[in-house]
Write an enzyme that holds these catalytic residues in place. Structure first.
Site, PDB file in Angstrom:
ATOM      1  N   TYR A  87      23.035   6.471  -9.691  1.00 36.76           N
ATOM      2  CA  TYR A  87      22.649   5.050  -9.629  1.00 36.76           C
ATOM      3  C   TYR A  87      23.826   4.177 -10.074  1.00 36.76           C
ATOM      4  O   TYR A  87      24.176   3.188  -9.409  1.00 36.76           O
ATOM      5  CB  TYR A  87      21.443   4.828 -10.534  1.00 36.76           C
ATOM      6  CG  TYR A  87      20.923   3.402 -10.607  1.00 36.76           C
ATOM      7  CD1 TYR A  87      19.824   3.003  -9.853  1.00 36.76           C
ATOM      8  CD2 TYR A  87      21.504   2.456 -11.454  1.00 36.76           C
ATOM      9  CE1 TYR A  87      19.326   1.708  -9.932  1.00 36.76           C
ATOM     10  CE2 TYR A  87      21.018   1.160 -11.540  1.00 36.76           C
ATOM     11  CZ  TYR A  87      19.930   0.785 -10.779  1.00 36.76           C
ATOM     12  OH  TYR A  87      19.448  -0.496 -10.872  1.00 36.76           O
ATOM     13  N   LYS A  94      25.892   1.410  -7.865  1.00 38.84           N
ATOM     14  CA  LYS A  94      25.910  -0.007  -8.229  1.00 38.84           C
ATOM     15  C   LYS A  94      27.346  -0.503  -8.460  1.00 38.84           C
ATOM     16  O   LYS A  94      27.646  -1.673  -8.201  1.00 38.84           O
ATOM     17  CB  LYS A  94      25.047  -0.251  -9.468  1.00 38.84           C
ATOM     18  CG  LYS A  94      23.545  -0.065  -9.207  1.00 38.84           C
ATOM     19  CD  LYS A  94      23.005  -1.065  -8.193  1.00 38.84           C
ATOM     20  CE  LYS A  94      21.485  -1.072  -8.131  1.00 38.84           C
ATOM     21  NZ  LYS A  94      20.963  -2.023  -7.126  1.00 38.84           N
TER      22      LYS A  94
HETATM   23  N1  LIG Z   1      14.801  -4.247 -13.385  1.00 36.41           N
HETATM   24  C1  LIG Z   1      16.000  -4.029 -13.899  1.00 36.41           C
HETATM   25  O1  LIG Z   1      16.153  -3.918 -15.108  1.00 36.41           O
HETATM   26  C2  LIG Z   1      17.198  -3.923 -12.968  1.00 36.41           C
HETATM   27  C3  LIG Z   1      18.457  -3.897 -13.569  1.00 36.41           C
HETATM   28  C4  LIG Z   1      19.585  -3.817 -12.762  1.00 36.41           C
HETATM   29  C5  LIG Z   1      19.447  -3.767 -11.386  1.00 36.41           C
HETATM   30  N2  LIG Z   1      18.201  -3.785 -10.827  1.00 36.41           N
HETATM   31  C6  LIG Z   1      18.122  -3.735  -9.370  1.00 36.41           C
HETATM   32  O2  LIG Z   1      17.347  -4.814  -8.915  1.00 36.41           O
HETATM   33  C7  LIG Z   1      16.808  -4.490  -7.630  1.00 36.41           C
HETATM   34  C8  LIG Z   1      15.333  -4.830  -7.602  1.00 36.41           C
HETATM   35  O3  LIG Z   1      14.655  -3.991  -8.524  1.00 36.41           O
HETATM   36  P1  LIG Z   1      13.398  -4.488  -9.391  1.00 36.41           P
HETATM   37  O4  LIG Z   1      13.765  -4.327 -10.802  1.00 36.41           O
HETATM   38  O5  LIG Z   1      12.923  -5.778  -8.905  1.00 36.41           O
HETATM   39  O6  LIG Z   1      12.379  -3.298  -9.064  1.00 36.41           O
HETATM   40  P2  LIG Z   1      10.921  -3.271  -8.407  1.00 36.41           P
HETATM   41  O7  LIG Z   1      10.512  -1.848  -8.399  1.00 36.41           O
HETATM   42  O8  LIG Z   1      10.026  -4.252  -9.074  1.00 36.41           O
HETATM   43  O9  LIG Z   1      11.180  -3.780  -6.913  1.00 36.41           O
HETATM   44  C9  LIG Z   1      11.913  -3.013  -5.998  1.00 36.41           C
HETATM   45  C10 LIG Z   1      11.342  -3.231  -4.612  1.00 36.41           C
HETATM   46  O10 LIG Z   1      12.154  -2.520  -3.683  1.00 36.41           O
HETATM   47  C11 LIG Z   1      11.304  -1.854  -2.767  1.00 36.41           C
HETATM   48  N3  LIG Z   1      11.957  -0.669  -2.233  1.00 36.41           N
HETATM   49  C12 LIG Z   1      12.236   0.500  -2.878  1.00 36.41           C
HETATM   50  N4  LIG Z   1      12.792   1.373  -2.037  1.00 36.41           N
HETATM   51  C13 LIG Z   1      12.880   0.748  -0.826  1.00 36.41           C
HETATM   52  C14 LIG Z   1      13.345   1.143   0.444  1.00 36.41           C
HETATM   53  N5  LIG Z   1      13.836   2.374   0.646  1.00 36.41           N
HETATM   54  N6  LIG Z   1      13.303   0.241   1.462  1.00 36.41           N
HETATM   55  C15 LIG Z   1      12.789  -0.993   1.255  1.00 36.41           C
HETATM   56  N7  LIG Z   1      12.312  -1.424   0.075  1.00 36.41           N
HETATM   57  C16 LIG Z   1      12.347  -0.550  -0.949  1.00 36.41           C
HETATM   58  C17 LIG Z   1      10.071  -1.483  -3.594  1.00 36.41           C
HETATM   59  O11 LIG Z   1       8.941  -1.227  -2.770  1.00 36.41           O
HETATM   60  C18 LIG Z   1       9.914  -2.716  -4.467  1.00 36.41           C
HETATM   61  O12 LIG Z   1       9.091  -3.681  -3.861  1.00 36.41           O
HETATM   62  C19 LIG Z   1      17.141  -3.018  -7.385  1.00 36.41           C
HETATM   63  O13 LIG Z   1      18.273  -2.916  -6.547  1.00 36.41           O
HETATM   64  C20 LIG Z   1      17.474  -2.515  -8.767  1.00 36.41           C
HETATM   65  O14 LIG Z   1      18.320  -1.400  -8.733  1.00 36.41           O
HETATM   66  C21 LIG Z   1      17.077  -3.870 -11.586  1.00 36.41           C
END
Ligand SMILES: NC(=O)c1ccc[n+]([C@@H]2O[C@H](COP(=O)([O-])OP(=O)(O)OC[C@H]3O[C@@H](n4cnc5c(N)ncnc54)[C@H](O)[C@@H]3O)[C@@H](O)[C@H]2O)c1
Length: 282
Positions: free
Chosen positions: A152, A156
């Site tokens: 991951y 990123k």
């Molecule tokens: N939440 C955190 O702390 C955090 C920190 C750093 C980065 N991120 C990044 O932020 C982004 C959003 O994550 P989030 O925290 O909102 O999580 P989340 O799980 O709430 O939302 C992620 C969404 O992506 C969708 N998804 C997953 N796999 C998919 C696929 N193969 N095709 C299409 N859609 C898909 C899921 O169904 C979900 O609706 C991600 O890229 C994650 O890596 C999150």
């Protein structure tokens, strides 16, 4: 209403950061194509709007699905102004000495290749659009190890480099490309891929929410809206002179060692000073 009349495409739109961004962009006048594999969540989001939010089922590991998403948005509205390549999940949890090729590839496809092809298939529809902008979701995991599993974190970090390369490639089309690096944000991502009952998930979420209040110098848990607002800034004309860079939105999580902001945290230099102060005068 910074996005009035604009077409915005957002992946990972049914939950968390993507969902908050959908609501923000739609609230500021955009027609938003909300793409996700979660059909129930995506449809519910679309139905909550008066046509401003349009759900598209899209598995971002499929480049054909991404192409169909971008083609639909452009065919229905005449072009694309903003793309937020955001879909993601935890990726393979294995360390580098145990990870298998399948897990590595799955993680890269989901978190890095999806962003590359989100850009690739959107750009033909963005050329000539005034103020066109792309934002990609990276992570604090790109700052260094310790925030997420290795695959991951590497993906990123790749998103950051891809963002810079794309910014240069697309300068000739006047398309800006930037990244956002969320810190610890209260979304479903931490429990989504875990095999837990609904009850255990609720307990885990409550536990993470409490931890989130003390995880960084800003003394509250990070919210999806914190990231959505940063994304909207990068996508807006307020950021017209910003490209090829990243906005770290982490409440200070990565700013320094914990003892630099938390008086309760173990502090080697502080402990030495206390020891020196407690001894008899030399
Ligand atoms: N939440 C955190 O702390 C955090 C920190 C750093 C980065 N991120 C990044 O932020 C982004 C959003 O994550 P989030 O925290 O909102 O999580 P989340 O799980 O709430 O939302 C992620 C969404 O992506 C969708 N998804 C997953 N796999 C998919 C696929 N193969 N095709 C299409 N859609 C898909 C899921 O169904 C979900 O609706 C991600 O890229 C994650 O890596 C999150």
């Amino acid at each position: 209403m910074r996005f009035s009349g604009k077409t915005v495409v957002i992946t990972g739109a049914a939950s968390g950061i993507g969902r908050a961004a959908v609501l923000l962009f739609a609230g500021e006048g955009a027609t938003v194509y909300a793409a996700d594999i979660d059909a129930a969540g995506g449809e519910a989001l679309a139905q909550s709007s008066n046509g401003a939010i349009r759900f598209q089922h899209c598995e971002v590991t499929s480049t054909e699905a991404i192409r169909a998403l971008m083609d639909r948005a452009a065919a229905e509205t005449g072009g694309i102004d903003v793309v937020f390549n955001n879909a993601g999940a935890g990726g393979d949890p294995a360390a580098i000495d145990t990870i298998e090729p399948e897990g590595w590839d799955r993680t890269m496809d989901l978190l890095l290749r999806s962003v590359a092809f989100g850009i690739r298939h959107a750009v033909p529809h963005m050329i000539g659009r005034k103020g066109a902008a792309i934002v990609n979701t990276s992570s604090v995991a790109a700052v260094g190890p310790g925030y997420a599993p290795t695959a991951y974190a590497v993906a990123k970090a790749g998103v950051l480099h891809l963002t810079k390369c794309a910014a240069t490639d697309l300068a000739r089309h006047n398309i800006r490309v930037n990244a956002v690096q969320p810190g610890f944000i209260q979304t479903n991502i931490f429990t989504a891929s875990m095999d837990m009952t609904a009850e255990t998930k609720a307990t885990a979420k409550a536990m993470l929410a409490t931890m989130g209040e003390h995880a960084q110098p800003v003394a509250r848990a990070g919210q999806a809206e914190d990231i959505a607002r940063a994304v909207a800034f990068l996508a807006s004309d307020d950021a017209a002179f910003v490209t090829g860079t990243t906005l770290l939105v982490d409440g200070g999580l990565t700013v320094g060692p914990r003892h630099s902001w938390d008086p309760e945290a173990p502090n080697m230099l502080g402990a030495l000073r206390e020891l020196a102060d407690s001894q008899a005068p030399v």
